[in-house]
Scaffold this motif. Structure first.
Motif, PDB file in Angstrom:
ATOM      1  N   ARG A   6      44.868 -26.515  73.378  1.00  0.00           N
ATOM      2  CA  ARG A   6      45.882 -26.067  74.317  1.00  0.00           C
ATOM      3  C   ARG A   6      45.505 -26.617  75.686  1.00  0.00           C
ATOM      4  NH1 ARG A   6      49.252 -22.043  71.971  1.00  0.00           N
ATOM      5  NH2 ARG A   6      48.675 -21.870  69.800  1.00  0.00           N
ATOM      6  N   ASN A   7      45.438 -25.793  76.704  1.00  0.00           N
ATOM      7  CA  ASN A   7      45.066 -26.277  78.039  1.00  0.00           C
ATOM      8  C   ASN A   7      43.620 -25.955  78.386  1.00  0.00           C
ATOM      9  OD1 ASN A   7      47.620 -27.355  78.641  1.00  0.00           O
ATOM     10  ND2 ASN A   7      48.384 -25.305  79.090  1.00  0.00           N
ATOM     11  N   TYR A   8      42.800 -25.778  77.364  1.00  0.00           N
ATOM     12  CA  TYR A   8      41.410 -25.384  77.589  1.00  0.00           C
ATOM     13  C   TYR A   8      40.452 -26.366  76.925  1.00  0.00           C
ATOM     14  CZ  TYR A   8      43.521 -20.993  78.989  1.00  0.00           C
ATOM     15  OH  TYR A   8      44.279 -20.044  79.622  1.00  0.00           O
ATOM     16  N   GLU A   9      39.292 -26.510  77.552  1.00  0.00           N
ATOM     17  CA  GLU A   9      38.230 -27.350  77.002  1.00  0.00           C
ATOM     18  C   GLU A   9      36.998 -26.487  76.771  1.00  0.00           C
ATOM     19  OE1 GLU A   9      35.635 -31.359  77.969  1.00  0.00           O
ATOM     20  OE2 GLU A   9      37.246 -30.787  79.324  1.00  0.00           O
ATOM     21  N   PHE A  10      36.389 -26.639  75.608  1.00  0.00           N
ATOM     22  CA  PHE A  10      35.206 -25.877  75.212  1.00  0.00           C
ATOM     23  C   PHE A  10      33.982 -26.765  75.411  1.00  0.00           C
ATOM     24  CE2 PHE A  10      38.747 -23.821  73.457  1.00  0.00           C
ATOM     25  CZ  PHE A  10      38.408 -22.503  73.257  1.00  0.00           C
ATOM     26  N   ARG A  11      33.027 -26.266  76.192  1.00  0.00           N
ATOM     27  CA  ARG A  11      31.839 -27.047  76.531  1.00  0.00           C
ATOM     28  C   ARG A  11      30.580 -26.232  76.283  1.00  0.00           C
ATOM     29  NH1 ARG A  11      33.547 -28.855  82.664  1.00  0.00           N
ATOM     30  NH2 ARG A  11      35.536 -29.825  82.136  1.00  0.00           N
ATOM     31  N   LYS A  12      29.470 -26.944  76.134  1.00  0.00           N
ATOM     32  CA  LYS A  12      28.166 -26.287  76.080  1.00  0.00           C
ATOM     33  C   LYS A  12      27.950 -25.593  77.425  1.00  0.00           C
ATOM     34  CE  LYS A  12      23.275 -27.401  75.318  1.00  0.00           C
ATOM     35  NZ  LYS A  12      22.971 -26.029  75.056  1.00  0.00           N
ATOM     36  N   VAL A  13      27.429 -24.395  77.389  1.00  0.00           N
ATOM     37  CA  VAL A  13      27.198 -23.622  78.619  1.00  0.00           C
ATOM     38  C   VAL A  13      26.062 -24.270  79.410  1.00  0.00           C
ATOM     39  CG1 VAL A  13      26.577 -21.374  79.568  1.00  0.00           C
ATOM     40  CG2 VAL A  13      27.964 -21.496  77.485  1.00  0.00           C
ATOM     41  N   THR A  14      26.291 -24.444  80.711  1.00  0.00           N
ATOM     42  CA  THR A  14      25.266 -24.988  81.598  1.00  0.00           C
ATOM     43  C   THR A  14      24.651 -23.863  82.435  1.00  0.00           C
ATOM     44  OG1 THR A  14      26.754 -25.356  83.456  1.00  0.00           O
ATOM     45  CG2 THR A  14      26.577 -27.150  81.801  1.00  0.00           C
ATOM     46  N   ASN A  15      23.537 -24.163  83.062  1.00  0.00           N
ATOM     47  CA  ASN A  15      22.923 -23.182  83.963  1.00  0.00           C
ATOM     48  C   ASN A  15      23.852 -22.867  85.132  1.00  0.00           C
ATOM     49  OD1 ASN A  15      20.569 -22.780  82.456  1.00  0.00           O
ATOM     50  ND2 ASN A  15      19.606 -24.582  83.351  1.00  0.00           N
ATOM     51  N   TYR A  55      30.118 -20.987  74.144  1.00  0.00           N
ATOM     52  CA  TYR A  55      30.840 -22.044  74.843  1.00  0.00           C
ATOM     53  C   TYR A  55      31.393 -21.544  76.173  1.00  0.00           C
ATOM     54  CZ  TYR A  55      30.662 -24.064  70.221  1.00  0.00           C
ATOM     55  OH  TYR A  55      30.217 -24.543  69.023  1.00  0.00           O
ATOM     56  N   SER A  56      31.345 -22.431  77.158  1.00  0.00           N
ATOM     57  CA  SER A  56      32.081 -22.218  78.402  1.00  0.00           C
ATOM     58  C   SER A  56      33.481 -22.757  78.167  1.00  0.00           C
ATOM     59  CB  SER A  56      31.434 -22.984  79.556  1.00  0.00           C
ATOM     60  OG  SER A  56      30.198 -22.416  79.888  1.00  0.00           O
ATOM     61  N   ILE A  57      34.449 -22.105  78.763  1.00  0.00           N
ATOM     62  CA  ILE A  57      35.839 -22.542  78.602  1.00  0.00           C
ATOM     63  C   ILE A  57      36.375 -22.924  79.978  1.00  0.00           C
ATOM     64  CG2 ILE A  57      38.137 -21.930  77.778  1.00  0.00           C
ATOM     65  CD1 ILE A  57      36.715 -19.773  76.010  1.00  0.00           C
ATOM     66  N   TYR A  58      36.881 -24.148  80.071  1.00  0.00           N
ATOM     67  CA  TYR A  58      37.405 -24.683  81.318  1.00  0.00           C
ATOM     68  C   TYR A  58      38.905 -24.934  81.184  1.00  0.00           C
ATOM     69  CZ  TYR A  58      32.864 -25.460  83.479  1.00  0.00           C
ATOM     70  OH  TYR A  58      31.639 -25.274  84.068  1.00  0.00           O
ATOM     71  N   ASN A  59      39.621 -24.804  82.297  1.00  0.00           N
ATOM     72  CA  ASN A  59      41.059 -25.093  82.286  1.00  0.00           C
ATOM     73  C   ASN A  59      41.296 -26.563  82.632  1.00  0.00           C
ATOM     74  OD1 ASN A  59      40.890 -25.321  85.091  1.00  0.00           O
ATOM     75  ND2 ASN A  59      41.903 -23.368  85.489  1.00  0.00           N
ATOM     76  N   ASN A  61      42.216 -27.851  85.260  1.00  0.00           N
ATOM     77  CA  ASN A  61      41.760 -28.192  86.612  1.00  0.00           C
ATOM     78  C   ASN A  61      40.237 -28.238  86.710  1.00  0.00           C
ATOM     79  OD1 ASN A  61      44.452 -28.257  87.590  1.00  0.00           O
ATOM     80  ND2 ASN A  61      44.411 -26.027  87.747  1.00  0.00           N
ATOM     81  N   ASN A  62      39.573 -28.263  85.560  1.00  0.00           N
ATOM     82  CA  ASN A  62      38.106 -28.311  85.486  1.00  0.00           C
ATOM     83  C   ASN A  62      37.452 -27.085  86.120  1.00  0.00           C
ATOM     84  OD1 ASN A  62      35.808 -29.675  84.499  1.00  0.00           O
ATOM     85  ND2 ASN A  62      35.366 -30.470  86.538  1.00  0.00           N
ATOM     86  N   GLU A  63      38.109 -25.922  85.981  1.00  0.00           N
ATOM     87  CA  GLU A  63      37.572 -24.659  86.509  1.00  0.00           C
ATOM     88  C   GLU A  63      37.103 -23.798  85.341  1.00  0.00           C
ATOM     89  OE1 GLU A  63      40.722 -24.189  90.219  1.00  0.00           O
ATOM     90  OE2 GLU A  63      41.307 -23.573  88.196  1.00  0.00           O
ATOM     91  N   LEU A  64      35.931 -23.198  85.497  1.00  0.00           N
ATOM     92  CA  LEU A  64      35.419 -22.275  84.491  1.00  0.00           C
ATOM     93  C   LEU A  64      36.308 -21.039  84.462  1.00  0.00           C
ATOM     94  CD1 LEU A  64      33.156 -21.434  82.490  1.00  0.00           C
ATOM     95  CD2 LEU A  64      31.965 -20.434  84.463  1.00  0.00           C
ATOM     96  N   VAL A  65      36.878 -20.735  83.294  1.00  0.00           N
ATOM     97  CA  VAL A  65      37.803 -19.601  83.188  1.00  0.00           C
ATOM     98  C   VAL A  65      37.337 -18.537  82.195  1.00  0.00           C
ATOM     99  CG1 VAL A  65      39.814 -20.928  83.930  1.00  0.00           C
ATOM    100  CG2 VAL A  65      39.273 -20.787  81.488  1.00  0.00           C
ATOM    101  N   GLY A  66      36.279 -18.846  81.422  1.00  0.00           N
ATOM    102  CA  GLY A  66      35.818 -17.860  80.467  1.00  0.00           C
ATOM    103  C   GLY A  66      34.722 -18.408  79.583  1.00  0.00           C
ATOM    104  N   ASN A  67      34.370 -17.599  78.596  1.00  0.00           N
ATOM    105  CA  ASN A  67      33.372 -18.010  77.617  1.00  0.00           C
ATOM    106  C   ASN A  67      33.654 -17.315  76.298  1.00  0.00           C
ATOM    107  OD1 ASN A  67      31.654 -15.443  77.416  1.00  0.00           O
ATOM    108  ND2 ASN A  67      31.514 -15.864  79.605  1.00  0.00           N
TER     109      ASN A  67
END
Length: 163
Positions: A6-15, A55-59, A61-67
Motif C-alpha cells: 500500500r503506501n507503507y514500507e517495512f524496514r529493519k528497525v534502526t537505532n 519492522y519499522s513502518i514508513y509512509n 514521505n519517508n516518515e516513521l509512522v509505526g512498527n
C-alpha cells in the motif's frame, strides 16, 4: 523482496527509529502504551534492531509512522503500534491492511492472531471490522499489573486487501 505494501514500507528497525519510538506518548487511557512507561518497555523497544521479525513502518514521505512485531510460535501472532500523532484519524484500517498484506507475503500465512487489552475498544473495533474473530480471553501480566486480554484470529485465505 520488495517491502512496500500500500503506501507503507517495512524496514529493519534502526537505532534512530528506537530513539524516535521512545518519545511516543499517547493520550488518556492509551498512555498505557507509552514506550517509556517502564524500564521493561524501554528495554523491549531497544531490542527491536536485533530482532529480525520486528519492522519499522514508513509512509510515502519517508516518515516513521509505526512498527510491528511478529511472533513465530505454533501460531503466528503480531503486535502493532502507530505513532501517537496519527491515531484516531481513520488511518488505522489502511495501516493494518498493509501489515496483514506484508505478513501474508513475508511469512506465507494462512492465518494470524493477536492479543489485545480488553479496554482497547478502538483497536478491537478495527480488528473486528477486518474479520478478526475473538477466540478467547485471558488475564496477562503487564507493567501495570494483571489485566484482561482478548485473543483474536483472522484467516488469510486471500490477500488482506481483498477482505
Amino acid at each position: 523482496m520488495l517491502n512496500k505494501f500500500r503506501n507503507y514500507e517495512f524496514r529493519k528497525v534502526t537505532n534512530n527509529d528506537v530513539v524516535d519510538m521512545l518519545t511516543w506518548k499517547y493520550e488518556g487511557i492509551y498512555s498505557f502504551f507509552d514506550n517509556d512507561a517502564s524500564q521493561g518497555k524501554i528495554d523491549y523497544v531497544k531490542s527491536f534492531p536485533s530482532d529480525a521479525n520486528v519492522y519499522s513502518i514508513y509512509n510515502e514521505n519517508n516518515e516513521l509512522v509505526g512498527n510491528c512485531a511478529f511472533y513465530l510460535n505454533d501460531k503466528v501472532t503480531f503486535s502493532i503500534q502507530m505513532k501517537p500523532s496519527l491515531t484516531s484519524q481513520g488511518k488505522g484500517r489502511e495501516f493494518l491492511l498493509a501489515i496483514l498484506d506484508f505478513a501474508k507475503e513475508r511469512y506465507n500465512l494462512k492465518s494470524i492472531g493477536l492479543s489485545v487489552l480488553k479496554f482497547n475498544e478502538r483497536a478491537i473495533r478495527l480488528y473486528k471490522s477486518l474479520g478478526f474473530l475473538i477466540i478467547g480471553e485471558f488475564i496477562g501480566k503487564t507493567v501495570k499489573g494483571d489485566m484482561e486480554f482478548l485473543t483474536m484470529e483472522k484467516e488469510l485465505k486471500e490477500a488482506a486487501s481483498c477482505q
